[in-house]
Design a protein around this motif. Structure first.
Motif, PDB file in Angstrom:
ATOM      1  N   LYS A   9     -25.348 -15.683  15.872  1.00 17.92           N
ATOM      2  CA  LYS A   9     -26.590 -16.060  16.543  1.00 17.92           C
ATOM      3  C   LYS A   9     -27.244 -17.240  15.802  1.00 17.92           C
ATOM      4  O   LYS A   9     -27.709 -17.084  14.666  1.00 17.92           O
ATOM      5  N   SER A  88     -27.457 -11.558  25.903  1.00 20.30           N
ATOM      6  CA  SER A  88     -28.590 -12.168  25.209  1.00 20.30           C
ATOM      7  C   SER A  88     -29.193 -13.288  26.049  1.00 20.30           C
ATOM      8  O   SER A  88     -28.491 -13.957  26.813  1.00 20.30           O
ATOM      9  N   ARG A  89     -30.491 -13.505  25.910  1.00 21.39           N
ATOM     10  CA  ARG A  89     -31.134 -14.631  26.586  1.00 21.39           C
ATOM     11  C   ARG A  89     -30.673 -15.965  25.987  1.00 21.39           C
ATOM     12  O   ARG A  89     -30.595 -16.976  26.683  1.00 21.39           O
ATOM     13  N   GLU A  90     -30.408 -15.969  24.681  1.00 17.59           N
ATOM     14  CA  GLU A  90     -30.032 -17.194  23.988  1.00 17.59           C
ATOM     15  C   GLU A  90     -28.509 -17.304  23.876  1.00 17.59           C
ATOM     16  O   GLU A  90     -27.805 -16.296  23.786  1.00 17.59           O
ATOM     17  N   TYR A  92     -24.983 -17.981  22.037  1.00 18.56           N
ATOM     18  CA  TYR A  92     -24.502 -17.649  20.703  1.00 18.56           C
ATOM     19  C   TYR A  92     -23.054 -18.100  20.576  1.00 18.56           C
ATOM     20  O   TYR A  92     -22.387 -18.439  21.564  1.00 18.56           O
ATOM     21  N   HIS A 107     -22.562 -18.141  26.870  1.00 20.87           N
ATOM     22  CA  HIS A 107     -23.421 -17.139  27.492  1.00 20.87           C
ATOM     23  C   HIS A 107     -22.492 -16.120  28.157  1.00 20.87           C
ATOM     24  O   HIS A 107     -21.470 -16.492  28.743  1.00 20.87           O
TER      25      HIS A 107
END
Length: 274
Positions: A9, A88-90, A92, A107
């Motif tokens: 992350k 996850s929204r972000e 990685y 994503h």
């Protein structure tokens, strides 16, 4: 040897090996081929079309897993932990023990479980590598040793003593990746310390790119080109430049810096791979 998959992350620097989730077993990672798209322009009154260039679109990584539970409650908890890990929204980074020196920015797409029995299921996560390429885990300023666990065979780094820090005006920078490094799209930090007798001119003879910083450099000044943004002592200084960029072609790049003395120069970037 057991395969491993890591999720890194970038927002907090955390690294998670998926197998650390008790009962979750990584099986394999399949990577789709590069996705080239070529644009053509048809010229009126001319035969055929003009090649306007090729770009590469997003790719799909398919990660397959088996999950095993001790009882219904622990199994449902494990499913939830898997969802939280992948969805996850972000974006990685994903890296696999098959190619531990390369990572993909991704994503995850929604996924469901396939039931084997009440406490055993399989699932496959489709990970969209939206940049279309992988990048090296290590940077050019990291140690080039296998002991560092940042590099692998197949990254184009065998048989040479590569350098990315220099103290002279003429030198060569090696881009071991498959793709040109363009600071408008990719990480590239050039740092220059020294004095100048007039404008400081950086010329990549291989690509033809020229960057010029017009004011005189003092011995205490630090000039950086951070991606597309030039800075002097940490402050943006684009108005004092020719608004040029320095790209790095694949292979060797012959660099020359004019009008500067007592130089300390470094190139920080990652290699990019299809």
């Amino acid at each position: 040897m057991e395969r491993k998959l890591w999720l890194d992350k970038p927002e907090d620097g955390s690294q998670t090996e998926v197998g650390q989730l008790k009962g979750c077993h990584f099986l394999e990672l399949e990577i789709s081929s590069p996705q080239p798209t070529t644009t053509y322009q048809q010229m009126e009154g001319a035969d055929g079309s003009k090649d306007m260039g090729t770009t590469y679109g997003p790719r799909t990584l398919s990660a397959s897993f088996l999950i095993e539970g001790d009882d219904v409650f622990s199994f449902q908890q494990l499913q939830r932990e898997v969802w939280l890990l992948f969805l996850s929204r972000e974006a990685y980074y994903v890296r696999c023990s098959d190619n531990p020196g390369m990572r993909w920015l991704v994503h995850a797409k929604p996924f469901e479980y396939s039931v084997l029995d009440m406490l055993n299921k399989t699932f496959t996560v489709e990970l969209e590598a939206f940049q279309g390429f992988a990048e090296s885990v290590g940077t050019t300023l990291d140690p080039f040793t296998f002991d560092s666990e940042l590099w692998q065979n197949g990254q184009g780094l065998i048989g040479e003593d590569f350098q990315y820090q220099f103290s002279n005006n003429k030198f060569s920078v090696y881009n071991a990746g498959d793709l040109l490094v363009d600071p408008r799209e990719h990480e590239l930090l050039i740092t220059i310390e020294g004095q100048s007798e007039g404008a400081t001119r950086i010329h990549n003879k291989t690509t033809g790119d020229v960057f010029v910083y017009n004011p005189v450099l003092l011995g205490t000044d630090v000039l950086t080109i951070d991606g597309p943004y030039p800075k002097i002592n940490g402050l943006h200084c684009g108005r004092s430049t020719n608004h040029g960029l320095i790209r790095l072609a694949t292979g060797w790049n012959d660099i020359e810096i004019h009008n500067a003395i007592g130089l300390q120069v470094s190139f920080l970037f990652r290699f990019l791979y299809h």
